[in-house]
Design an enzyme around this catalytic site. Structure first.
Site: not given
Length: 487
Positions: A12, A39, A115-116, A256, A360
């Site tokens: 996110c 996202g 985020n995570g 990326y 990538d």
């Protein structure tokens, strides 16, 4: 192999702002636009009004579509706001999992964006259930707030620190209360957060510096592993929930996920990708007529490859900018439909040429095979695929949506076999050493400041709830034997 297309799914994007002269929610909205690449499943913004009430507006889909409602900002008053852009790595695709999450069961009301991915989420949820906690979602993101609510520490900061010490994995949280904004990063700093300041004095904390640029905020610092950054009307203060830290930021942020105009821990993402391309060219020289990149995340690496090799760089693939990045589509069917719509070949660049195709990563191989076929159908004499990152063979448990080796073509096939599967004339990857050199973090710890576990299996933390499942599948795929061979 599963018939699924590109590629990796990051968690996110988060954005918080404190002390705006005017509606903070509008600033959050602008900042989230710069993070839309992280996202597209859902988004939300929360603001705290003059009466210290939490007011939230959220929805599923693109940010612009959600907030196109003329009444979206009606209740989002106040000079502090918190926003979130969602892609699900844990939890189902429902509105209940769209953040920010609100917590109003204790004296201090607060909200959080995350985020995570937590590697001990199942263990913590079981513990929380025994305390009578009722979960508002099935995402692991809310666990932090639930832990804060049951903490017996005297201060809100104390409760934050106690809760953070119970979590494992990769996490970057921004929290907002009526009195302050807080940022918390895991002890390895696996997921990025940056702090910036606007000319009006407002402080911004967000996932990438590109969002700082969007809201005219000057970069101040990165949030470091184990830190708690506190922002209130008196300014910015730094505390820690642990001193046992070691920077190992996710290397895929550079490869990326991050936008090329972002800077992470002092390293330009665009320049790092150019160096990745240059080094894969140096490690794997090949004669060809033209170098092309897969838009958009591989264009910087393709430029680097062309400069190093002396082979002309051309725009051989065009992306339809009105089609979403397929990696953030939440279902396989939508990803497949998206990749068939988003790319087209510039035939005059490709016809009768030996082509170097720079990408990538290869995750499952479906997209690479699709693109190689497009190029050959357009008249390419040969297509030599060069990947500006190492062979991706190991799952991630820190916020990337691939948690089984069986999902990865590199865990199931040799490089030569992958070459045949994608129907390329040759296939070469950047080495792990080349990746570390290209990113060039100013860090001398054992991990060079980077998590490269997806490529070498060297996880910087225990896997906790995932360990047993990972061990069984890794053994089945003989990954441990390869680890031993590689030392």
């Amino acid at each position: 192999m599963p018939n699924e297309v590109k590629s990796l799914n990051d968690e996110c994007g988060v954005f918080g702002v404190w002390g705006v002269e005017g509606p903070a929610a509008k600033v959050a909205y602008s900042g989230l636009h710069a993070l839309q690449h992280r996202g597209q499943e859902g988004a939300g913004i929360l603001a705290i009004d003059a009466n210290k009430r939490l007011n939230r507006y959220r929805g599923q889909g693109l940010l612009g579509a959600i907030f196109d409602d003329p009444h979206a900002f009606d209740r989002l008053h106040g000079n502090a706001a918190l926003g979130h852009i969602r892609y699900a790595t844990a939890g189902s695709h429902t509105i209940n999992n769209v953040q920010p999450f609100m917590f109003e069961n204790t004296e201090t009301h607060f909200a959080l964006s995350h985020n995570g991915n937590l590697t001990n989420a199942d263990t913590l949820k079981e513990m929380l259930r025994k305390t009578g906690t009722i979960f508002q979602s099935d995402s692991d993101s809310e666990i932090f707030g639930d832990l804060i609510e049951i903490s017996n520490q005297d201060t809100f900061l104390g409760r934050i620190k106690e809760a953070a010490n119970q979590m494992h994995g990769g996490f970057a949280y921004v929290l907002l209360s009526p009195d302050a904004m807080y940022a918390v990063c895991d002890p390895n700093g696996l997921r990025p957060l940056v702090v910036g300041r606007r000319k009006d004095g407002a402080v911004v904390i967000c996932s990438e510096t590109c969002a700082l640029d969007q809201v005219q905020a000057e970069y101040v610092r990165d949030v470091q592993p184990g830190e708690v950054v506190i922002v209130d009307d008196s300014g910015i203060k730094i505390d820690h929930f642990t001193e046992d830290t070691e920077l190992t930021i996710c290397s895929m942020e550079y490869v990326y996920f991050a936008r090329p105009d972002s800077v992470i821990h002092g390293v330009s993402v665009h320049e790092a990708r150019k160096r990745m391309g240059a080094l894969v060219a140096r490690e794997n020289p090949t004669k060809a007529d033209v170098v092309i990149g897969v838009p958009n995340s591989s264009l910087s690496a393709a430029m680097g490859y062309a400069i190093e090799s002396g082979i002309p760089y051309e725009m051989g693939l065009i992306k339809n900018q009105y089609v979403a990045r397929t990696f953030i589509e939440p279902t396989q069917e939508r990803r497949e439909r998206g990749v068939s719509m988003k790319l087209s070949v510039v035939k005059s660049v490709i016809k009768d040429k030996d082509v170097i195709l720079v990408d990538d990563s290869i995750v499952r191989g479906t997209t690479s095979r699709f693109i190689v076929k497009m190029l050959k159908d357009a008249g390419a004499k040969s297509v030599h695929v060069r990947i500006a990152s190492p062979d991706l063979k190991y799952p991630c448990f820190y916020g990337i949506d691939i948690q089984k080796p069986s999902e990865l073509i590199g865990a199931n096939h040799s490089v030569e076999e992958i070459k045949d599967i994608i129907e390329a004339d040759s296939l070469k990857y950047l080495s792990v050493e080349g990746l570390i050199e290209a990113i060039d973090l100013d860090c001398d710890n054992q991990y060079h400041g980077l998590c490269t576990a997806y490529f070498d299996g060297k996880y910087p933390t225990p896997l906790y709830d995932y360990q047993e499942t990972y061990d069984a599948e890794a053994k089945r795929l003989h990954l441990y034997e390869e680890d031993e061979v590689n030392g």
